[in-house]
Design a protein around this motif. Structure first.
Motif, short mmCIF file in Angstrom:
data_model
loop_
_atom_site.label_atom_id
_atom_site.label_comp_id
_atom_site.label_asym_id
_atom_site.label_seq_id
_atom_site.Cartn_x
_atom_site.Cartn_y
_atom_site.Cartn_z
N HIS A 73 71.63 112.19 36.04
CA HIS A 73 70.25 112.21 35.54
C HIS A 73 69.61 110.84 35.75
CE1 HIS A 73 66.77 113.06 33.05
NE2 HIS A 73 67.20 114.30 32.90
N ARG A 74 68.37 110.84 36.23
CA ARG A 74 67.67 109.57 36.47
C ARG A 74 67.51 108.77 35.17
NH1 ARG A 74 64.45 108.67 40.92
NH2 ARG A 74 62.78 107.80 39.61
N ALA A 123 71.19 108.92 38.94
CA ALA A 123 71.13 110.37 39.19
C ALA A 123 72.32 110.83 40.02
CB ALA A 123 69.82 110.72 39.89
N ARG A 152 68.00 106.15 41.05
CA ARG A 152 68.64 107.03 42.05
C ARG A 152 70.15 106.95 41.95
NH1 ARG A 152 65.06 106.10 47.62
NH2 ARG A 152 63.04 106.78 46.75
#
Length: 511
Positions: free
Chosen positions: A297-298, A292, A289
Motif C-alpha cells: 500500500h502506498r 506499495a 512506490r
C-alpha cells in the motif's frame, strides 16, 4: 532559650492523592466530586502531565502521565453537569473541555475557553451524545467573531480564509483581526470534516474496526495502527516477536519520512521555491512506490495488526539496496539547496515562534515540540526501538527554520534506522506462533506510537472482543489550538508559511 525550627510543611502531590482512592480498573482510580476539587488544587504543585479527557456516560475520564510516560487515570461522576475545570492549570485540557461541553453538555467551571470546537451549526441535536440531548434551534445560531474593541478604534480590519478554498491546507476556517499588515488576533475553526470516528468504533468487534483504524489519517496511518495494536497487546499482556517489531519500525519510519517530505514540499511551495519542493515530491513518490511494491500500500495501510504485521511472507526481508538510493540523494540535495538559497534561512528565523514554556503547557511533542526545546520522543519507551538508533536532535528557537531543519534531520535519522535494520537481519530461533484470541479479550489497554505529529495515544476497553469504550488522543488537536496564539503579532504575509511549517492538522482534529 533556644528556639526550635518550625516544622516542615509537607505537600501531598496530586498523584499521591489519586492513588489513595479505590482503583476501579487497570489505569483508573474512582474519585468523588469534592476529592476531584482537592486534586485540581494540588496540580499547580505537581509535575503530572495532562494527556486527555473524555466523557463516557455519567463519568468523566481524565488521563495524566506520571514520570512523563506512565498513564494515571481519574474517573469522576458529577451529580450535576458541572465540574471544576483543569484548563486554568493545564492549558492542554482546553480542547477536551470544549469537546465535552458540546458533545455531552457537561460544563467545566472556570474554563479558559468553551467555544464550539467541532460543531459548525449543522448538528441535529445539542449535546448529541448525552441522554439529555435536545433538538437544535433552526436556523442554528452562528458563532460570530468579535473584533477586539481596541483594534476597532485603531482602524483594524478583519481577514478570513474560507475552508472551501483550503489554500493548500486542510479545511478549516481562519479569521484574523489586523492593524495594517500585523495580525493582532487569530482564530481557527475546525469541524468541517468531522467524521464521528470514535462513536462509529463503539460496540464493534476489534477485527471489524481494523480497516477503519488504518484510514483515520492517511498521512499517519501507521501510527494509528501501531498505537491501536499496542493497546490490544497491553490488554492481552502479549509481546510480539522481534521479527514483527522490526517490521513495525520500518513501517513507522517510512511513514514519517513520507509525511515529512509532504510537509516540506508544501512549505517550499508556499515559499515559492519549486526547485527544492520538487526534490521532496520526487523522493516522496519514489518511497510511496517502494512501499506499495514491498508492503502492499502506498500509504502503508492494513499493515499492522494486534500481535503481528501483515503476512511476513509477503513483506520479505529485503536487501538494503532495495531501498531507493535516489531518495537519500534527493533529500540531501534538498537540504543542501535550502542552506544555499540566498536569504532563505534568515527570512525563516524568529517567525512563528513556539516557546518552550508553551510547548510544555500544551503538551506539544513531535517535531513541533522538539523544535521548541521540549525533548520528548515516545520511541524511547517503545519496545520496537533501540536507544542508540535515536539521535537526540533538539532545537530551542521554536521558529519556522527550526521546524524545517528538524524535519530534514529526522528524515536522515529515519533512513539510517531503516538501513540498519535491513542490513542487520539476525537469524532467529524458531518461535512458537502465538496469536491474540480477540473473542477472549476483557479489560482495558493503553497504546502509544510516535507519529509524524507526535505521541498518538489509544485508550480502549473491551468485553468479549467488543469495544465498549475508546478514545484517541491525537497530538494535532493541541497543536491546532496553540497555532492561533503563535500567529498573533506576525505579519500577514508570513501566516501561510507558519501554518505550513506545522503540517496538516484537521485529520487529527476532526475525528
Amino acid at each position: 532559650m533556644i528556639q526550635s525550627d518550625p516544622p516542615l510543611t509537607t505537600h501531598t502531590k496530586a498523584a499521591d492523592l489519586i492513588k489513595k482512592h479505590k482503583r476501579e480498573s487497570k489505569f483508573f482510580f474512582r474519585v468523588e466530586e469534592d476529592e476531584w476539587r482537592e486534586i485540581v488544587l494540588k496540580l499547580p504543585l505537581d509535575r503530572l502531565i495532562f494527556l486527555a479527557m473524555w466523557c463516557s456516560g455519567d463519568d468523566i475520564n481524565i488521563l495524566f502521565l506520571e514520570n512523563g510516560f506512565r498513564p494515571l487515570g481519574v474517573r469522576v461522576a458529577f451529580s450535576i453537569d458541572r465540574y471544576l475545570a483543569v484548563s486554568q492549570i493545564r492549558p492542554a485540557a482546553i480542547i477536551y473541555e470544549r469537546m465535552i461541553w458540546e458533545l455531552w453538555g457537561k460544563e467545566a467551571m472556570n474554563a479558559v475557553d468553551l467555544r464550539p470546537w467541532l460543531d459548525r451549526g449543522l448538528w441535529k441535536h445539542t449535546w448529541p451524545l448525552s441522554s439529555k440531548q435536545a433538538p437544535t434551534t433552526w436556523p442554528p445560531e452562528q458563532y460570530d467573531y468579535e473584533m477586539p474593541p481596541d483594534i476597532v478604534q485603531k482602524g483594524g480590519e478583519l481577514a478570513t480564509i474560507d475552508p472551501s478554498s483550503c489554500q493548500g491546507f486542510s479545511p478549516s476556517l481562519w479569521r484574523f483581526a489586523m492593524v495594517g499588515e500585523t495580525i493582532i488576533k487569530a482564530e481557527s475553526l475546525y469541524g468541517y470534516t468531522h467524521r464521528s470516528i470514535i462513536s462509529n468504533l463503539l460496540n464493534k468487534n476489534v477485527l471489524e474496526v481494523l480497516p477503519r483504524i488504518s484510514r483515520i489519517n492517511a498521512v499517519d496511518s501507521v501510527a494509528h495502527q501501531i498505537a491501536f495494536a499496542h493497546a490490544i497487546e497491553d490488554m492481552a499482556q502479549f509481546m510480539p516477536t522481534a521479527k514483527v517489531l522490526r517490521k513495525r519500525v520500518i513501517l513507522s519510519e517510512l511513514s514519517k519520512i513520507i509525511a515529512h517530505l509532504l510537509y516540506l514540499s508544501q512549505l517550499f511551495r508556499q515559499l515559492g521555491i519549486g526547485i527544492i519542493a520538487s526534490r521532496c515530491e520526487i523522493a516522496r513518490e519514489l518511497l510511496m512506490r517502494w512501499s506499495a511494491h514491498y508492503y502492499g500500500h502506498r500509504w502503508l495501510m492494513d499493515c499492522v495488526f494486534p500481535g503481528t504485521v501483515r503476512s511476513i511472507d509477503e513483506m520479505g526481508e529485503e536487501a538494503t539496496e532495495k531501498l531507493p538510493a535516489k531518495v537519500k540523494y534527493l533529500c540531501a540535495e534538498a537540504h543542501k539547496l535550502m542552506h544555499g538559497f540566498p536569504g532563505l534561512i534568515d527570512s525563516l528565523q524568529d517567525i512563528g515562534v513556539l516557546s518552550t514554556e508553551q510547548a510544555i503547557q500544551f503538551n506539544i511533542g513531535g517535531v513541533i515540540g522538539r523544535a521548541s526545546g521540549r525533548d520528548v520522543d515516545i520511541r524511547r519507551y517503545m519496545p520496537e526501538y533501540r536507544l542508540e538508533w535515536l539521535s537526540p536532535r533538539t532545537f530551542t528557537s521554536g521558529d519556522v527554520y527550526a521546524r524545517m531543519q528538524l524535519r530534514f534531520q529526522e528524515i536522515e535519522n529515519a533512513l539510517q534506522i531503516i538501513e540498519t535494520i535491513l542490513q542487520d537481519v539476525e537469524e532467529e530461533a524458531p518461535v512458537e506462533d502465538k496469536k491474540i484470541i480477540v473473542e477472549t479479550l476483557y479489560g482495558e489497554g493503553i497504546g502509544v506510537c510516535e507519529g509524524v505529529q507526535g505521541d498518538l495515544w489509544y485508550y480502549i476497553k473491551i468485553e468479549g472482543g467488543i469495544i465498549k469504550d475508546i478514545f484517541i488522543r491525537d497530538p494535532a488537536a493541541n497543536q491546532a489550538y496553540v497555532l492561533q496564539g503563535i500567529l498573533q503579532g506576525e505579519l500577514w504575509e508570513n501566516q501561510s508559511i507558519i501554518r505550513a511549517s506545522f503540517g496538516i492538522l484537521s485529520t487529527g482534529v476532526d475525528l
